[in-house]
Design a protein around this motif. Structure first.
Motif, mmCIF file in Angstrom:
data_model
loop_
_atom_site.group_PDB
_atom_site.id
_atom_site.type_symbol
_atom_site.label_atom_id
_atom_site.label_comp_id
_atom_site.label_asym_id
_atom_site.label_seq_id
_atom_site.Cartn_x
_atom_site.Cartn_y
_atom_site.Cartn_z
ATOM 1 N N ARG A 1 8.566 -15.140 -43.501
ATOM 2 C CA ARG A 1 8.431 -16.780 -43.443
ATOM 3 C C ARG A 1 8.073 -17.426 -44.842
ATOM 4 N N ASP B 1 4.336 -13.742 -41.860
ATOM 5 C CA ASP B 1 4.961 -14.840 -41.011
ATOM 6 C C ASP B 1 4.148 -15.790 -40.290
ATOM 7 N N ASP C 1 1.775 -18.898 -40.311
ATOM 8 C CA ASP C 1 1.856 -20.343 -41.201
ATOM 9 C C ASP C 1 0.532 -20.538 -41.605
#
Length: 364
Positions: A50, A198, A200
Motif C-alpha cells: 500500500r 500496508d 497507514d
C-alpha cells in the motif's frame, strides 16, 4: 572482468538515465521533487504494498522502521548474526538489544525454527534478513511473530524483486526495507533505500520521521532524522525500472546457468527453496581454503568477494550481545562463503571464464 558490471548497465540505459537526470537539473527540485512521489508510486505497485516511503539508504530504512515502531532502550530485536553490520547497528543506535538467532546451513538465512525460543518479555520485533537475494522463510517467521504480537521487519537490502510464494519481497511483513546501493539488484548512483508497509499509521510515522519528525513544515510531531532520498537518485531508479523485469529474468537465468555449470565441483551451492526464487544479489558459494582459492582466482583474472567473513556476534562492536552458545552455523558459513561475479549484464563468456577458473582451482 567486473565483479558487478555497472558500466554495461549504464551503456544500455544511457539515454534514459541522462534524460531523467537532465529533467531534475532543469526543474531544480533536488529535495522531494516530483520524481520522489513518482518513484514511490511505481515501487508500491511493483511490490504490491500500500505504501512506499523512499529514504536515504537501506540503513536508514531499517532505522526509521524501528523508530516508527517506537523501539525503546532495552527492547530486544531478534535478528540474524550473518548479515551486514547495518542490521544490528540500527538496533544498538536506538539503545535496543540485538538477539542473534543462528542461520540455516544451506541458505544462510535466519533459521525460523529457532526464533520462538529466543523470544522474551523484552522482545519488541523480529528482523529477518533475506540474504543473497532469497527471501527468508517469512510465513514461518510471521506465524511465530503473530503468536507473540510482534511486528516483523524484512531486511530486504539484497532481495528486491525476489518472489516468495507468489508475493514480492518487501510486501511480506509489517515493514519491508530495501537498499538502492549501486550494486544491489535495483540500484541508484549513490545511496538510497525504501520502506514498504500496508499499515497507514506506520507509513505516516515513517514519512514524518524521514523529515526530522515533521507533520507539517516546522511542526515536529515526533523525533526524526534527515532521511530523504534525493530527487536525482529517484530519477536514476525511475530510469532503470522499465528494464528491471528483464534484469530479474537475466539474473534468474545466469543463476541457474552458474548452478548447472558448477555442479560436481568441490564447492557447496546455496539451496533455493521450492516456494521462492532468488535474484542473486550476490551469487555465493561455499569453499574450503577460501583465502587460497581467492588468491588463485585473482591470478586468473576472476574477482571475488566475501559476504561476510565474520558474523556480527564475533565483531568487536557487537560481541557483548553474543549468545552464550554462540551461533555455530553462522561461524561455519562465514569461514567458507565466497561470492562470484554477478550482475544482469554479466556475459556468458565471462561466466564460462569464472567456471573454468574455479574448476582449475578447486577441482571436480
Amino acid at each position: 572482468m567486473q565483479f558487478t558490471d555497472l558500466q554495461a548497465q549504464y551503456a544500455a540505459l544511457k539515454s534514459q538515465i541522462d534524460s531523467r537526470i537532465q529533467r531534475v537539473l532543469d526543474h531544480g527540485q533536488y529535495i522531494m521533487g516530483p520524481e520522489v512521489a513518482e518513484l514511490e508510486g511505481a515501487l508500491a505497485k511493483f511490490t504490491g504494498s500500500r505504501h512506499c516511503i523512499t529514504v536515504s539508504s537501506g540503513t536508514e530504512a531499517l532505522l526509521i522502521a524501528l523508530m516508527a515502531l517506537d523501539l525503546q532502550p532495552g527492547d530486544e530485536v531478534i535478528t540474524s548474526p550473518f548479515t551486514f553490520a547495518a542490521t544490528a547497528e540500527v538496533i544498538v543506535l536506538l539503545g535496543g538489544v540485538p538477539v542473534f538467532v543462528d542461520v540455516e546451513p544451506d541458505t544462510c538465512n535466519i533459521n525460523a525454527a529457532l526464533i520462538e525460543a529466543a523470544i522474551t518479555p523484552r522482545t519488541r520485533a523480529v528482523m529477518p534478513v533475506s540474504l543473497y537475494g532469497q527471501v527468508a522463510d517469512m510465513d514461518a517467521i510471521n506465524a511465530v511473530a503473530a503468536r507473540h504480537g510482534l511486528p516483523v521487519i524484512e531486511d530486504a537490502a539484497q532481495s528486491f524483486g525476489a518472489s516468495y510464494q507468489g508475493r514480492r519481497s518487501c510486501a511480506l511483513s509489517t515493514f519491508g526495507a530495501t537498499s538502492f546501493f549501486p550494486s544491489k539488484p535495483l540500484g541508484c548512483y549513490g545511496d538510497g533505500g525504501a520502506l514498504f508497509t500496508d499499515d497507514d499509521a506506520l507509513a505516516q510515522a515513517a514519512r514524518e520521521i524521514r523529515v526530522h519528525g515533521q507533520s507539517a513544515r516546522y511542526t515536529h510531531t515526533r523525533v526524526g532524522v534527515g532521511g530523504r532520498m534525493d530527487t536525482l537518485q529517484c530519477a536514476v531508479v525511475l530510469a532503470k525500472l522499465p528494464r528491471f523485469e528483464w534484469e530479474l529474468a537475466r539474473r534468474h537465468a545466469l543463476g541457474e546457468r552458474y548452478r548447472e555449470l558448477l555442479a560436481g565441483l568441490k564447492l557447496q551451492l546455496l539451496a533455493v527453496r521450492p516456494d521462492r526464487d532468488c535474484v542473486w544479489g550476490q551469487f555465493t558459494v561455499m569453499v574450503e581454503g577460501r583465502t587460497e582459492v581467492q588468491a588463485a582466482l585473482k591470478e586468473l583474472g576472476v574477482p571475488t568477494a566475501v559476504h561476510y567473513p565474520r558474523p556480527m556476534h564475533q565483531q568487536l562492536a557487537y560481541e557483548r550481545f553474543a549468545p552464550a552458545a554462540g551461533c555455530p552455523v553462522s561461524e561455519q558459513v562465514a569461514a567458507r562463503v565466497m561470492s562470484l561475479p554477478m550482475s544482469a549484464d554479466l556475459t556468458e563468456a565471462d561466466q564460462d571464464q569464472v567456471v573454468a577458473a574455479l574448476r582449475s582451482v578447486v577441482g571436480a
